[in-house]
Design a protein around this motif. Sequence first.
Motif: not given
Lengths: 652, 67
Positions: A32, A37, A41-42, A44, A177, A287, B1
């Motif tokens: 983070m 982020d 959660s960017a 991903s 996330t 993503k 992640m």
Amino acid sequence: MQPIHLAWVDYTILLAYVAFVLGIGWALARYMKSSADFLTSARSIPTWVTGLAFISANLGALELVGMAASGAKYGIATAHFYWVGAIPAMIFLAVFMMPFYYGSKARSVPEYLQMRFNKPVMGLNAIGFAIMTVFASGISMNALAKLLNQLLGWNYHFALFVCSGVVLLYVLKGGLTSAIYTEVLQFFMIVLGFAPVVYLGLKDVGGWTAMTTKLHAVAQNPMALDLNTKSFAPDAWTSAWKPLLGGYDANPMGVNVFAIVFGLGFVLSFGYWCTNFLVVQRAMAAKNMTAARNTPIVAAIPKMLFPALVILPGMLAVALTAMPDKNYRIPPPIIAPEAYTQAVDIVKSANPADSAAAVKAVADALGKKVNAGKITALIAANAATKMSDDQIKQGIYNDVAEYDYDSVIFSLVKKYCPAGLLGLALTALLASFMSGMAGNVTAFNTVWTYNLYQAFFVPDKSDAHYFWMGKFITVVGIGLSIACAYFARQYNNAMDIIQLVFGFVNAPVFATFLFGMFWKRTTSIAAFCGLFGGIAGSTVFHALTIATGNVPGVKGAYLWSILGHEVPKSCIFPSEMAQNFWLATFAFCVCFGLTLVLSLATSRTKTDEQLKGLVYSLTPKIVDHNVPVWQRPAVVGTVLLIACVILNIIFW
Amino acid sequence: MGLDIRWPIGLMFTFIGVLLTGYGAINSAGSQSLGMNINLIWGVVLLVFGLLMLLGAARGGKTPPSA
């Protein structure tokens, strides 16, 4: 009705679960680094994870507790919330709408509205949404604390604060996330924790056929169980569509086909699944575009099968209640021990020759309706052979003619689970509440930080500042949820309340998105007025209408009381469900009409070039040729729709 | 992640599976429901699920099932 004491093995399972969700939060904390982020959660996460999180975020109190309650009250027709009220909308989202949400690079659903229209439209949607998330999360936590109090004898306030505290910790550590990852864990926990309960219930009743036979008898005389005040055709609890075809009076839901198909299947369902940031946020965290579009598709598969897990227990509970030898009843509302003691004394001192007065006194002491015949029998039995206080208390408990439907699922867990499995089922329940709360909180903090705080109040700060604000508002959001939990404490069926709030906020909004995405002529001013009119319209509709049997007030029709007027017949609906569906339909139509008319009356402020990527006709179509067939949303979506139709036919 | 979610899921269900199976085996009388040792039965189911998740995490690494 006595609180159960958990064994060490149950506590170990519970603690293991808590340790793992907190562990996930801690493990993610080091990733983070920015507000993106933490809040988005960017972008991903792989599809199967976002897909299961998508469904898990929706699987809060609404699912397990509310659907089991509805399963008991309305039977298999409750499955319409899945097969009509979810699957088509989820597939529509995947195929048609996700490209705009994901492709526009909006960070939230309200932000798409800002790109497509302007800030005021976004603000209106963001505020409504923020209020709704806090309410939904509060209602969910209230239900959890209430159930833990009832089943385990835990202190309500303790349960509420500890569970909220766990959610706060892992969301604060790992952001969205962490919420998404734990939601996947929770998904498996819920499925694997409840499957044995459903299996045991079904086995105890004697299988599917035995259950439907029993429910046929119940449907013809639900008065015997005080389940309903009128009788229905035998298949009222066991057929999904046939009872609806007979109109309002022919089914326990009190709805007709139009209300289900248009009100639930179109307005509420599309309003929820296609525009509610709580679920859409999961797909936006995927993503890439294909992963984002496939998120609702992956989610639709378990969603389609969930009725077996969440509605069936309610139907089993009714069948079991109708079988005297099973020693089970759907629990009555919680009654204070003092009231029971008082009622026991009344029964003991009653004169069997004249029990009518005693029956009334028992009802008054409990503050609930009681089954007069059964209380009379209890008094007679006690007069014949002296019973112990506990036996009389049990008798009175069995004779309360009201049900706390929300406790159906818990009572089955209690009946069938020995120590060990009990801990697992309980943890599953806890997981469902936590996933619901975490989902709401992570949607709330994003909308607040990006769409309200950054957009309207403090626009030009560093990312570190918004990162900090995201964390700060997470704490505030949990605090507000707790406040709402206390507020929600007074309602019986949480599901109805959530539907009502959805009606206010969600019903009109789908019209705005529909116009925004698919008609380039739609103007900002029209969108704003339409949305505002829709919300205002639903508020007025609620203020004027009510369901049969409800008292004017929070359940609606309060305007008539203020005016000192009787509620006119035309404003009374046969059920709350019907009232909710019609409210949503009305709000949608107001928003639709206003947006349409005003768009034609005002001139466009955005050019075609500005709307590229935001409006269907101005955006290049996505070509799926490089994607394998089984990963193409349109292909898989069609297959799922066909499967859904087949399910409807099987349970017709 | 950087975290494969199958690890924590696998570990948790393996742990709970072992716990339930063990509890069912030791305390058979206290694990009965409708005449079945449900803890033992369901414990094994959870254990198998947990191990499958761990297997997936260990083998797959970077390629989750449907992505």
